[in-house]
Write a protein that holds these residues in place. Structure first.
Motif, PDB file in Angstrom:
ATOM      1  N   MET A   1      33.631  13.915   1.355  1.00 21.97           N
ATOM      2  CA  MET A   1      33.165  15.285   1.202  1.00 21.97           C
ATOM      3  C   MET A   1      32.370  15.397  -0.091  1.00 21.97           C
ATOM      4  SD  MET A   1      35.125  18.965   1.335  1.00 21.97           S
ATOM      5  CE  MET A   1      35.878  18.948  -0.283  1.00 21.97           C
ATOM      6  N   GLN A   2      31.184  15.987  -0.004  1.00 22.25           N
ATOM      7  CA  GLN A   2      30.332  16.195  -1.167  1.00 22.25           C
ATOM      8  C   GLN A   2      30.117  17.682  -1.370  1.00 22.25           C
ATOM      9  OE1 GLN A   2      26.958  13.894   0.173  1.00 22.25           O
ATOM     10  NE2 GLN A   2      27.626  12.085  -0.956  1.00 22.25           N
ATOM     11  N   MET A   3      30.044  18.103  -2.650  1.00 18.95           N
ATOM     12  CA  MET A   3      29.888  19.510  -2.974  1.00 18.95           C
ATOM     13  C   MET A   3      28.654  19.703  -3.844  1.00 18.95           C
ATOM     14  SD  MET A   3      33.901  20.485  -3.636  1.00 18.95           S
ATOM     15  CE  MET A   3      33.668  22.233  -3.302  1.00 18.95           C
ATOM     16  N   PHE A   4      27.912  20.789  -3.590  1.00 17.69           N
ATOM     17  CA  PHE A   4      26.672  21.045  -4.312  1.00 17.69           C
ATOM     18  C   PHE A   4      26.285  22.505  -4.072  1.00 17.69           C
ATOM     19  CE2 PHE A   4      26.210  18.948  -0.258  1.00 17.69           C
ATOM     20  CZ  PHE A   4      25.441  19.839   0.472  1.00 17.69           C
ATOM     21  N   PRO A   5      25.589  23.145  -5.021  1.00 17.14           N
ATOM     22  CA  PRO A   5      25.204  24.539  -4.847  1.00 17.14           C
ATOM     23  C   PRO A   5      24.215  24.730  -3.696  1.00 17.14           C
ATOM     24  CG  PRO A   5      25.112  23.921  -7.156  1.00 17.14           C
ATOM     25  CD  PRO A   5      25.272  22.649  -6.376  1.00 17.14           C
ATOM     26  N   VAL A   6      24.405  25.818  -2.942  1.00 14.53           N
ATOM     27  CA  VAL A   6      23.503  26.176  -1.858  1.00 14.53           C
ATOM     28  C   VAL A   6      23.219  27.675  -1.928  1.00 14.53           C
ATOM     29  CG1 VAL A   6      24.245  24.335  -0.299  1.00 14.53           C
ATOM     30  CG2 VAL A   6      25.409  26.544  -0.231  1.00 14.53           C
ATOM     31  N   CYS A   7      22.081  28.070  -1.381  1.00 16.84           N
ATOM     32  CA  CYS A   7      21.717  29.488  -1.339  1.00 16.84           C
ATOM     33  C   CYS A   7      20.696  29.700  -0.238  1.00 16.84           C
ATOM     34  CB  CYS A   7      21.168  29.947  -2.692  1.00 16.84           C
ATOM     35  SG  CYS A   7      19.604  29.170  -3.160  1.00 16.84           S
ATOM     36  N   SER A   8      20.307  30.944  -0.037  1.00 20.52           N
ATOM     37  CA  SER A   8      19.286  31.248   0.961  1.00 20.52           C
ATOM     38  C   SER A   8      17.931  30.776   0.451  1.00 20.52           C
ATOM     39  CB  SER A   8      19.248  32.748   1.229  1.00 20.52           C
ATOM     40  OG  SER A   8      18.737  33.440   0.088  1.00 20.52           O
ATOM     41  N   PRO A   9      17.011  30.420   1.352  1.00 22.28           N
ATOM     42  CA  PRO A   9      15.662  30.013   0.913  1.00 22.28           C
ATOM     43  C   PRO A   9      14.973  31.090   0.086  1.00 22.28           C
ATOM     44  CG  PRO A   9      16.011  29.463   3.225  1.00 22.28           C
ATOM     45  CD  PRO A   9      17.180  30.299   2.815  1.00 22.28           C
ATOM     46  N   THR A  10      15.195  32.367   0.430  1.00 16.41           N
ATOM     47  CA  THR A  10      14.555  33.455  -0.312  1.00 16.41           C
ATOM     48  C   THR A  10      15.022  33.481  -1.761  1.00 16.41           C
ATOM     49  OG1 THR A  10      14.390  34.784   1.703  1.00 16.41           O
ATOM     50  CG2 THR A  10      14.205  35.942  -0.396  1.00 16.41           C
ATOM     51  N   LEU A  11      16.312  33.327  -1.971  1.00 14.27           N
ATOM     52  CA  LEU A  11      16.845  33.329  -3.334  1.00 14.27           C
ATOM     53  C   LEU A  11      16.345  32.120  -4.115  1.00 14.27           C
ATOM     54  CD1 LEU A  11      18.658  34.950  -5.198  1.00 14.27           C
ATOM     55  CD2 LEU A  11      20.602  33.608  -4.398  1.00 14.27           C
ATOM     56  N   ALA A  12      16.209  30.987  -3.442  1.00 17.97           N
ATOM     57  CA  ALA A  12      15.732  29.779  -4.122  1.00 17.97           C
ATOM     58  C   ALA A  12      14.278  29.925  -4.567  1.00 17.97           C
ATOM     59  CB  ALA A  12      15.875  28.574  -3.202  1.00 17.97           C
ATOM     60  N   ARG A  13      13.507  30.757  -3.871  1.00 21.34           N
ATOM     61  CA  ARG A  13      12.088  30.933  -4.214  1.00 21.34           C
ATOM     62  C   ARG A  13      11.847  32.060  -5.215  1.00 21.34           C
ATOM     63  NH1 ARG A  13      11.467  30.191   1.548  1.00 21.34           N
ATOM     64  NH2 ARG A  13      11.330  32.471   1.769  1.00 21.34           N
ATOM     65  N   ASN A  14      12.913  32.696  -5.672  1.00 24.69           N
ATOM     66  CA  ASN A  14      12.768  33.826  -6.593  1.00 24.69           C
ATOM     67  C   ASN A  14      12.245  33.343  -7.947  1.00 24.69           C
ATOM     68  OD1 ASN A  14      13.108  36.004  -8.366  1.00 24.69           O
ATOM     69  ND2 ASN A  14      14.965  36.711  -7.315  1.00 24.69           N
ATOM     70  N   GLY A  15      10.984  33.631  -8.249  1.00 24.86           N
ATOM     71  CA  GLY A  15      10.370  33.157  -9.486  1.00 24.86           C
ATOM     72  C   GLY A  15      10.951  33.774 -10.735  1.00 24.86           C
ATOM     73  N   LYS A  16      11.539  34.964 -10.614  1.00 24.15           N
ATOM     74  CA  LYS A  16      12.111  35.617 -11.795  1.00 24.15           C
ATOM     75  C   LYS A  16      13.425  34.959 -12.229  1.00 24.15           C
ATOM     76  CE  LYS A  16      10.100  40.144 -10.734  1.00 24.15           C
ATOM     77  NZ  LYS A  16      10.384  41.581 -10.440  1.00 24.15           N
ATOM     78  N   ARG A  17      14.114  34.332 -11.284  1.00 25.91           N
ATOM     79  CA  ARG A  17      15.373  33.636 -11.613  1.00 25.91           C
ATOM     80  C   ARG A  17      15.317  32.232 -11.014  1.00 25.91           C
ATOM     81  NH1 ARG A  17      20.086  37.143  -9.373  1.00 25.91           N
ATOM     82  NH2 ARG A  17      18.592  37.428  -7.672  1.00 25.91           N
ATOM     83  N   PRO A  18      14.577  31.356 -11.642  1.00 24.04           N
ATOM     84  CA  PRO A  18      14.398  30.001 -11.077  1.00 24.04           C
ATOM     85  C   PRO A  18      15.715  29.225 -11.038  1.00 24.04           C
ATOM     86  CG  PRO A  18      13.563  30.107 -13.322  1.00 24.04           C
ATOM     87  CD  PRO A  18      13.891  31.522 -12.932  1.00 24.04           C
TER      88      PRO A  18
END
Length: 310
Positions: free
Chosen positions: A166-183
């Motif tokens: 089992m591997q663990m790593f941060p994930v989020c929605s594509p929209t949140l990942a593209r948010n330039g104000k909070r890279p």
């Protein structure tokens, strides 16, 4: 001589414990096979001996030996269990077969159950029973055939076959990942985001997904912009898909979400933390069942398919 009226009715559980102990000549190995403690098996044998009014084992420095009465009972119980197994197999071969599988709640809902139609289509004669539970269930007592269990890194797990890490790593929605104000380019950037966490109590104690990962990344003191805590992992994942924050992803649990583009892993492979291994355990009475062997083979094939699709 004991009359028929006063002859003790022996518990099947006691006889199962006796048969395993007699076969191994070890209470410890019998306990491991039956998923019991050594003291529990010892108590079962003592109860059986009290009911029969005679010892079944000679206990000495060199280990266990069967007494004459123990040898007679062992032969009889072995023959009886074989008759039961043969009758069960015959009954199952004439109609629908059953397959009992247990695993953790997150793995069942996010990985195993979505894949089951592939297995059922090729085995229409099999009725599959899935028991999702985060605690370790006794396969014999619950009449289950297969368990897929998580074991911590370095923890011994005799009798189990490693299925996947089992591997663990941060994930989020594509929209949140593209948010330039909070890279989101490096782990320290998480300070600007809401963390979605699983906080629950499992058999091994309190559980938090983010805690071990932050410690592994040397970010134990990180203060995020906010937190949302959930008691079930599917809630965490859905909140991440909806854009509520950053969740701690798991492989292979989230393989489908990542493949379908519902989630992304913005920090890349450098942010992956290994968190133990899922192993397959088969009940001793089910080891030779063809459908069980086919199911375990199918599990291995599904793991390989996931790896090819990553």
């Amino acid at each position: 001589m004991t009359s028929e009226r006063h002859r003790p009715r022996l518990s099947l559980d006691l006889l199962k414990g006796f048969e395993a102990a007699a076969r191994h000549l070890s209470f410890t190995r019998a306990a491991h096979e039956l998923s019991l403690t050594q003291s529990a098996v010892s108590r079962e044998i003592k109860t059986l001996e009290e009911q029969l009014g005679r010892p079944l084992f000679k206990r000495g420095n060199r280990g266990l030996q069967l007494t004459e009465a123990g040898q007679r009972l062992y032969r009889a119980v072995g023959e009886a269990f074989k008759l039961i197994d043969d009758a069960t197999g015959l009954a199952m071969s004439r109609g629908t077969q059953t397959l009992g599988v247990t695993t953790t709640v997150p793995l069942a809902s996010m990985w195993l159950v979505p894949k089951l139609p592939h297995f059922i289509r090729s085995h229409p004669e099999v009725d599959v029973r899935i028991v999702a539970a985060n605690q370790k269930l006794d396969l014999e007592r619950e009449r289950l055939d297969v368990a897929i269990r998580w074991t911590e890194s370095g923890a011994g797990a005799e009798g189990g076959e490693a299925l996947f890490d089992m591997q663990m790593f941060p994930v989020c929605s594509p929209t949140l990942a593209r948010n330039g104000k909070r890279p989101l380019r490096r782990p320290a950037d998480l300070v600007h985001h809401v963390l979605l966490d699983l906080e629950t109590v499992a058999t091994h104690g309190a559980w938090s997904d983010w805690g071990p990962w932050l410690d592994g990344m040397k970010l134990g003191d990180l203060k995020p912009a906010g937190r949302l805590d959930f008691s079930h992992y599917d809630q965490v994942v859905q909140a991440a898909i909806d854009g509520s924050g950053i969740a701690m992803g798991r492989h292979p649990h989230n393989a489908r979400h990542l493949r379908d583009g519902l989630l992304v892993a913005p920090l890349g492979p450098e942010a992956v933390l290994g968190r133990g291994t899922y192993r397959v355990f088969t009940a001793p009475r089910s080891v030779e069942r063809p459908v069980v062997k086919e199911f375990v083979t199918w599990l291995r094939d599904e793991v390989r398919r996931d790896e090819r699709g990553r």
